[in-house]
Design a protein around this motif. Structure first.
Motif, PDB file in Angstrom:
ATOM      1  N   ILE A  20       7.792 -29.734  24.477  1.00 13.16           N
ATOM      2  CA  ILE A  20       7.969 -29.141  23.028  1.00 13.16           C
ATOM      3  C   ILE A  20       6.573 -28.627  22.783  1.00 13.16           C
ATOM      4  O   ILE A  20       6.464 -27.464  22.309  1.00 13.16           O
ATOM      5  CB  ILE A  20       8.331 -30.289  22.126  1.00 13.16           C
ATOM      6  CG1 ILE A  20       9.640 -30.748  22.581  1.00 13.16           C
ATOM      7  CG2 ILE A  20       8.074 -29.907  20.687  1.00 13.16           C
ATOM      8  CD1 ILE A  20      10.089 -31.978  21.545  1.00 13.16           C
ATOM      9  N   ASP A  21       5.463 -29.185  23.081  1.00 14.80           N
ATOM     10  CA  ASP A  21       4.093 -28.660  22.849  1.00 14.80           C
ATOM     11  C   ASP A  21       3.799 -27.159  23.392  1.00 14.80           C
ATOM     12  O   ASP A  21       3.410 -26.458  23.034  1.00 14.80           O
ATOM     13  CB  ASP A  21       3.045 -29.694  23.151  1.00 14.80           C
ATOM     14  CG  ASP A  21       2.884 -30.904  22.322  1.00 14.80           C
ATOM     15  OD1 ASP A  21       3.586 -30.807  21.096  1.00 14.80           O
ATOM     16  OD2 ASP A  21       2.480 -31.800  22.388  1.00 14.80           O
ATOM     17  N   TRP A  24       5.816 -24.607  21.867  1.00 19.69           N
ATOM     18  CA  TRP A  24       5.312 -24.245  20.584  1.00 19.69           C
ATOM     19  C   TRP A  24       4.100 -23.151  20.758  1.00 19.69           C
ATOM     20  O   TRP A  24       3.946 -22.248  20.256  1.00 19.69           O
ATOM     21  CB  TRP A  24       4.905 -25.259  19.828  1.00 19.69           C
ATOM     22  CG  TRP A  24       6.043 -25.825  18.824  1.00 19.69           C
ATOM     23  CD1 TRP A  24       6.328 -27.196  18.807  1.00 19.69           C
ATOM     24  CD2 TRP A  24       6.518 -25.512  17.843  1.00 19.69           C
ATOM     25  NE1 TRP A  24       7.277 -27.326  17.862  1.00 19.69           N
ATOM     26  CE2 TRP A  24       7.463 -26.204  17.076  1.00 19.69           C
ATOM     27  CE3 TRP A  24       6.305 -24.030  17.072  1.00 19.69           C
ATOM     28  CZ2 TRP A  24       8.244 -25.859  16.083  1.00 19.69           C
ATOM     29  CZ3 TRP A  24       6.843 -23.856  16.082  1.00 19.69           C
ATOM     30  CH2 TRP A  24       7.983 -24.840  15.342  1.00 19.69           C
ATOM     31  N   ILE A  28       4.534 -19.467  19.560  1.00 19.14           N
ATOM     32  CA  ILE A  28       3.615 -19.027  18.535  1.00 19.14           C
ATOM     33  C   ILE A  28       2.692 -17.897  18.844  1.00 19.14           C
ATOM     34  O   ILE A  28       2.380 -16.927  18.137  1.00 19.14           O
ATOM     35  CB  ILE A  28       2.766 -20.146  17.817  1.00 19.14           C
ATOM     36  CG1 ILE A  28       3.862 -20.936  17.196  1.00 19.14           C
ATOM     37  CG2 ILE A  28       1.817 -19.857  16.834  1.00 19.14           C
ATOM     38  CD1 ILE A  28       3.452 -22.452  16.837  1.00 19.14           C
ATOM     39  N   VAL A  95      -2.089 -28.215  20.202  1.00 25.16           N
ATOM     40  CA  VAL A  95      -1.556 -26.944  19.804  1.00 25.16           C
ATOM     41  C   VAL A  95      -2.207 -26.057  19.132  1.00 25.16           C
ATOM     42  O   VAL A  95      -2.346 -24.670  19.441  1.00 25.16           O
ATOM     43  CB  VAL A  95      -0.200 -27.289  19.607  1.00 25.16           C
ATOM     44  CG1 VAL A  95       0.815 -25.897  19.442  1.00 25.16           C
ATOM     45  CG2 VAL A  95       0.590 -28.123  20.605  1.00 25.16           C
ATOM     46  N   ARG A  96      -2.732 -26.665  17.946  1.00 22.52           N
ATOM     47  CA  ARG A  96      -3.385 -25.428  16.981  1.00 22.52           C
ATOM     48  C   ARG A  96      -4.580 -24.985  17.548  1.00 22.52           C
ATOM     49  O   ARG A  96      -4.823 -23.925  17.323  1.00 22.52           O
ATOM     50  CB  ARG A  96      -3.424 -26.409  15.673  1.00 22.52           C
ATOM     51  CG  ARG A  96      -4.115 -25.467  14.497  1.00 22.52           C
ATOM     52  CD  ARG A  96      -4.037 -26.040  13.248  1.00 22.52           C
ATOM     53  NE  ARG A  96      -4.951 -27.792  13.212  1.00 22.52           N
ATOM     54  CZ  ARG A  96      -5.162 -28.258  12.366  1.00 22.52           C
ATOM     55  NH1 ARG A  96      -4.495 -28.251  11.171  1.00 22.52           N
ATOM     56  NH2 ARG A  96      -6.159 -29.250  12.606  1.00 22.52           N
TER      57      ARG A  96
END
Length: 223
Positions: A20-21, A24, A28, A95-96
């Protein structure tokens, strides 16, 4: 069967979250990179010698900047822009924390892919719009982008696969995702089965992206 059940019980949630990470990070960063890369690619094409608005010096400067961005190895770029990343998103991990360097690395790649896709358009597809006196933005929107759409979709598939590789590299600096799991468990803890599963998952993602890209490109290509 028992060993598989035990493996899933121990690492199933970890691998699910890692996937999932990774998705993302992939979606993104690629989406943001395409916003900038599409604009840069169009400018490169339009201002090239023989383009709609030839501008040799601006085109050369922009081309040099794009080439410079493409030449920096991603692992070095992550470290080099850490102060900027921390200022923008407040962290350099997770992730960010990996989105800003991913966008920086991907945007020049997208720009060249877009420029190449536009360069493949037959001249007669543009001449009709030019003859009608259409403005440059109108020509780009109504003639260039629709004609280049199948090629742009194929280019997006290649870009997504390249970014997927970047996300795996980002795991080396704590970005999370499947790359991080492969390094922490497969490399540092010598758990080969975890490494193998992460590789299989990454291969599966590549195959899915490429297949979807091919199907979409063929469905919209009416030439």
């Amino acid at each position: 069967m028992g060993s598989t059940t035990e493996f899933l019980a121990e690492y199933g949630s970890l691998l699910t979250q890692g996937t999932i990470d990774t998705l993302w990070m992939l979606v993104i960063s690629t989406a943001i990179a395409y916003v900038f890369g599409l604009v840069l690619g169009i400018i490169l094409y339009v201002t090239a010698p023989g383009g709609l608005v030839p501008a040799r010096i601006p085109n050369a400067i922009l081309g040099w900047i794009v080439n410079m961005g493409r030449s920096i190895p991603f692992i070095i770029l992550i470290v080099a822009v850490m102060p900027m990343t921390r200022a923008l998103v407040g962290t350099t991990i997770g992730v960010r924390g990996v989105v800003p360097p991913l966008v920086l690395a991907t945007t020049p790649f997208v720009a060249r892919m877009v420029e190449q896709s536009l360069a493949e358009i037959p001249p007669d597809s543009i001449e009709a719009a030019v003859a009608c006196g259409a403005t440059v933005p109108r020509i780009v929107v109504s003639a260039l982008l629709p004609e280049a759409l199948p090629s742009l979709v194929r280019g997006a598939s290649i870009t997504l696969i390249a970014v997927l590789g970047y996300t795996a590299i980002a795991g080396a600096v704590g970005a999370g995702g499947l790359g991080d799991i492969a390094i922490r468990y497969g490399y540092y803890r010598y758990q080969d089965e975890v490494m193998l599963v992460t590789i299989v998952l990454l291969i599966a993602l590549v195959q899915i992206i490429q297949t979807l890209g091919d199907v979409i490109a063929k469905s919209i290509d009416h030439r």
